[in-house]
Scaffold this active site. Structure first.
Site, PDB file in Angstrom:
ATOM      1  N   ASP A 181       0.816  -1.214   0.000  1.00  0.00           N
ATOM      2  CA  ASP A 181       0.000   0.000   0.000  1.00  0.00           C
ATOM      3  C   ASP A 181       0.849   1.263   0.000  1.00  0.00           C
ATOM      4  O   ASP A 181       0.369   2.340  -0.341  1.00  0.00           O
ATOM      5  CB  ASP A 181      -0.929  -0.009   1.215  1.00  0.00           C
ATOM      6  CG  ASP A 181      -1.983   1.076   1.146  1.00  0.00           C
ATOM      7  OD1 ASP A 181      -2.629   1.206   0.087  1.00  0.00           O
ATOM      8  OD2 ASP A 181      -2.153   1.812   2.139  1.00  0.00           O
ATOM      9  N   ARG A 182       2.128   1.160   0.400  1.00  0.00           N
ATOM     10  CA  ARG A 182       3.003   2.329   0.439  1.00  0.00           C
ATOM     11  C   ARG A 182       3.494   2.736  -0.940  1.00  0.00           C
ATOM     12  O   ARG A 182       3.979   3.851  -1.109  1.00  0.00           O
ATOM     13  CB  ARG A 182       4.205   2.050   1.354  1.00  0.00           C
ATOM     14  CG  ARG A 182       3.861   2.057   2.824  1.00  0.00           C
ATOM     15  CD  ARG A 182       3.420   3.427   3.267  1.00  0.00           C
ATOM     16  NE  ARG A 182       2.909   3.401   4.628  1.00  0.00           N
ATOM     17  CZ  ARG A 182       2.360   4.436   5.229  1.00  0.00           C
ATOM     18  NH1 ARG A 182       2.232   5.579   4.564  1.00  0.00           N
ATOM     19  NH2 ARG A 182       1.920   4.347   6.460  1.00  0.00           N
ATOM     20  N   MET A 262      -8.039   5.705   2.829  1.00  0.00           N
ATOM     21  CA  MET A 262      -8.147   6.886   1.979  1.00  0.00           C
ATOM     22  C   MET A 262      -6.901   7.140   1.140  1.00  0.00           C
ATOM     23  O   MET A 262      -6.874   8.070   0.343  1.00  0.00           O
ATOM     24  CB  MET A 262      -8.416   8.120   2.857  1.00  0.00           C
ATOM     25  CG  MET A 262      -9.747   8.087   3.591  1.00  0.00           C
ATOM     26  SD  MET A 262     -11.155   8.069   2.454  1.00  0.00           S
ATOM     27  CE  MET A 262     -10.924   9.640   1.637  1.00  0.00           C
ATOM     28  N   ARG A 263      -5.851   6.333   1.337  1.00  0.00           N
ATOM     29  CA  ARG A 263      -4.624   6.593   0.599  1.00  0.00           C
ATOM     30  C   ARG A 263      -4.845   6.471  -0.911  1.00  0.00           C
ATOM     31  O   ARG A 263      -4.247   7.214  -1.698  1.00  0.00           O
ATOM     32  CB  ARG A 263      -3.514   5.651   1.059  1.00  0.00           C
ATOM     33  CG  ARG A 263      -2.165   5.962   0.413  1.00  0.00           C
ATOM     34  CD  ARG A 263      -1.041   5.131   0.994  1.00  0.00           C
ATOM     35  NE  ARG A 263      -0.710   5.560   2.339  1.00  0.00           N
ATOM     36  CZ  ARG A 263      -0.853   4.819   3.420  1.00  0.00           C
ATOM     37  NH1 ARG A 263      -1.341   3.590   3.317  1.00  0.00           N
ATOM     38  NH2 ARG A 263      -0.533   5.280   4.601  1.00  0.00           N
ATOM     39  N   ALA A 264      -5.715   5.562  -1.330  1.00  0.00           N
ATOM     40  CA  ALA A 264      -5.967   5.386  -2.755  1.00  0.00           C
ATOM     41  C   ALA A 264      -6.547   6.653  -3.370  1.00  0.00           C
ATOM     42  O   ALA A 264      -6.167   7.054  -4.479  1.00  0.00           O
ATOM     43  CB  ALA A 264      -6.917   4.206  -2.974  1.00  0.00           C
TER      44      ALA A 264
END
Length: 682
Positions: A181-182, A262-264
């Protein structure tokens, strides 16, 4: 390679995107392409003499080399720092300068790779093979933009903001979800299957090998033009407008694909903005949002390691087309698309979408995201839980019964940990107890060979009584080699989990084989989470075969399991002997990785003279070499022969049923494994 180039260029324009992960088969120039990026990045202005690359316009107030007064700095090229897979944690985050600490009696910090990568690129080749201890340090730095070092009495914090780029071959295993995800973007690469393109690749490589200087000069003009376009896009980026309409589309797409967190949304917004700047526009269009989603979402929508990466483009278009108030698309204002930054350079409209249905890394088809039961036909229809009979003795020479079609696995479940007893010394993982380079310190000893993990307190304690006799006069200690002590640490190791699966006719009943596959799938998922290598042997008909050689790619195991057919006799002895041979070879390749054999069978054995006796001898061969084993008993029905229990006694390992394999049903399983092997050792 348009998608890979586009992903790298977008990160060069907007480093806040968060880097790119490149997935692809071997031999596709992933590393070469990434290394070429550093020559296109703008120069970095730093404080002269600062080891942590502080910006003179905004120096880090907590820099270990500070405080800095500001003023003019010196320009240097942006760094491309490579993190080797086998690097130590001290090399990554930095450590106490042992030489100065012991010789001068002062605390001095030696910066690591995270400090060197600040305001540059941190590149990790084969990032999926990176040890957990290094992944944890990377996650901390990527999340906070700083590196914190607390060890041997040293407490240091320094800025560490970098563009994270990783390359990997999926057949070697997948990444931990947290690290995956990073990465802001992900792209899939594969070698071209077009003969003309392959010829051109070979021609250019041979030309470079013959005269590198002439080859570089030939392409220098195009590289300069590309560098100028990156600089122009960077300058334009602050003026790009991300309107409410584009933001609503981004939010709808991320919600529609049910990505976590919410990173996406944030990464997709930054990517769409960079795409507009790359095209020379100041407004983000729907096409930008679509391309950004194709780069930022595929690796975030996976729910487990067996899901194939990718994005349903029809669904994406459906979500975007649902906005009826879409504004007209503005005409591109950027440079001519036929130039260096045109379609061939991955510009908007030029890059291809990431492959969605490519083959899995091991050559087997990808695992379908939704498994469907085959229609019940022939002998299987209406059989319920009854077993398909083994082939009769008068069968053809092969001893094969008609092969039953593959059935889908039942839903996976959480299993209890099966670990290897004793204390190992294998690779870092999460399964069995082991002496590792990382973990809690349990003691110290004199180093055997080169010192790798200094136990500072024990070293000082060993040297202290001899200081007067050695004529110490200064603040530092007089330390000799005999005083050095190495730390002994205990953690968890990853094991080789070798599955030996019965695929004979006695296992062919539909519900039964579905449950067996579900159990193996659950154990595969557990192996993925515990950072194990896995292998799979199946036996049926006339013998046994290695369905999957030992590998770190757990999803490859799931793909092979999905297509596993059943039918024929039950050559149990052949399966156990093949397991013995695979383990013999693996001990030569990786002697420190301890194996755990998981035999999935009902214990029956047919074919040839005295099949049960031969199976017992093969089991004793494995047990005699100290191989830890677990038998998963698949026998069902009111009448049971108990043959799996007999096999477990020969293997000197515990026997569990499919129901007992669940985490909430076998609370004493790990204790049973240890007790069994303790008694055997006694």
């Amino acid at each position: 390679m348009d998608d890979m180039r586009l992903g790298l260029l977008l990160n060069a324009i907007s480093p806040s995107i968060g880097g790119v992960l490149v997935r692809g088969e071997k031999g596709t120039a992933k590393t070469t392409t990434v290394r070429a990026l550093s020559a296109l990045l703008p120069q970095v202005v730093t404080v002269p003499g600062c080891r942590f690359s502080c910006d003179p316009a905004a120096p880090d107030a907590t820099c270990p080399d500070g405080p800095h007064a500001g003023g003019e700095g010196g320009a240097r090229p942006a760094r491309m720092v490579e993190l080797p897979v086998g690097a130590s944690e001290d090399r990554l985050v930095g450590a106490l300068d042992i030489e100065r600490a012991l010789g001068e009696g002062v605390k001095a910090f030696e910066p690591g790779l995270l400090a060197a990568a600040h305001r540059g690129v941190l590149y990790v080749d084969e990032v999926n093979l990176l040890g957990d201890h290094l992944v944890d340090a990377l996650l901390d730095a990527a999340a906070t933009g700083a590196s914190y070092v607390e060890r041997e009495g040293v407490s240091v914090r320094h800025a560490s903001r970098f563009l994270l780029v990783g390359t990997m071959n999926p057949e070697e295993g997948e990444l931990r979800p947290q690290l995956l995800d990073r990465f802001g973007l992900t792209v899939e690469v594969a070698a071209s299957r077009e003969p003309d393109e392959r010829v051109e690749v070979v021609r250019r490589r041979l030309a470079y090998d013959e005269d590198p200087a002439s080859f570089a000069a030939k392409w220098a003009a195009e590289e300069d033009a590309l560098r100028e376009r990156i600089a122009a896009a960077r300058a334009l980026l602050p003026d790009v407008r991300l309107g409410d309409g584009a933001l609503r589309r981004i939010a709808a797409v991320c919600a529609g694909f049910e990505v976590d967190g919410m990173r996406a949304d944030i990464v997709t917004a930054r990517t769409a903005t960079a795409l507009a700047a790359w095209a020379g526009r100041t407004d983000v269009t729907t096409a930008d949002v679509r391309q950004a989603a194709l780069l930022s979402l595929p690796h975030r929508r996976r729910r487990n390691p067996f899901d194939a990466p990718g994005l349903d483009e029809d669904k994406l278009d459906e979500i975007l087309n649902s906005f009826e108030d879409e504004e007209p698309e503005p005409e591109p204002e950027g440079p001519d698309d036929d130039g260096p930054g045109g379609p061939g350079d991955g510009g908007p409209g030029g890059g291809q979408q990431p492959p969605q249905d490519g083959p899995s890394s091991d050559g087997a088809p990808d695992v379908p995201q939704q498994r469907q039961e085959p229609s019940e036909t022939g002998a299987e229809s209406g059989t319920g839980s009854r077993e398909a009979p083994d082939a009769p003795e008068g069968a053809p020479a092969t001893g094969e019964a008609p092969e039953a079609p593959a059935v889908a696995a039942s839903a996976p479940f959480r299993t209890r940990r099966l670990d290897v007893p004793g204390l190992g010394e294998g690779a870092d993982g999460r399964r069995s107890r082991a002496r590792t380079a990382h973990g809690r310190t349990t003691g110290s000893h004199r180093p055997r060979g080169t010192l790798s993990r200094l136990h500072l307190a024990a070293t000082v304690q060993a040297a202290a009584p001899h200081q007067r006799a050695r004529g110490r006069s200064g603040p530092g200690l007089v330390v000799r080699r005999d005083d050095l002590r190495e730390a002994v640490r205990e953690g968890r190791e990853g094991n080789l989990v070798l599955f030996v699966v019965d695929a004979s006719g006695s296992m062919a009943a539909r519900k039964r084989m579905s449950a067996v596959k579900g159990a193996v799938l659950s154990l595969l998922l557990d192996a993925y989470q515990r950072r194990d290598k896995i292998g799979m042997i199946t036996f049926r008909g006339a013998g046994a075969e290695v369905a999957l050689p030992p590998t770190s790619s757990v999803d490859a195991g799931a793909a092979r399991l999905e297509k596993l057919p059943t039918g024929g006799r039950t050559p149990l002895a052949a399966g156990l002997l093949r397991a013995h041979e695979v383990l013999r070879v693996e001990r030569l390749r990786d002697p420190s990785r301890r194996p755990l054999v998981v035999v999935v069978t009902d214990g029956r054995a047919t074919g040839g003279p005295e099949p049960l006796a031969r199976a017992a001898r093969a089991a004793r061969l494995l047990a005699g070499e100290g191989t830890a084993s677990v038998v998963v008993d698949c026998e069902q029905g009111p009448v049971r022969l108990g043959l799996a229990a007999e096999l477990g006694r020969e293997l000197r390992g515990p026997v569990v049923t499919l129901d007992e394999l669940r985490a909430d049903s076998i609370s004493a399983l790990v204790h049973t494994v240890r007790t069994t092997h303790t008694r055997r050792a006694a």
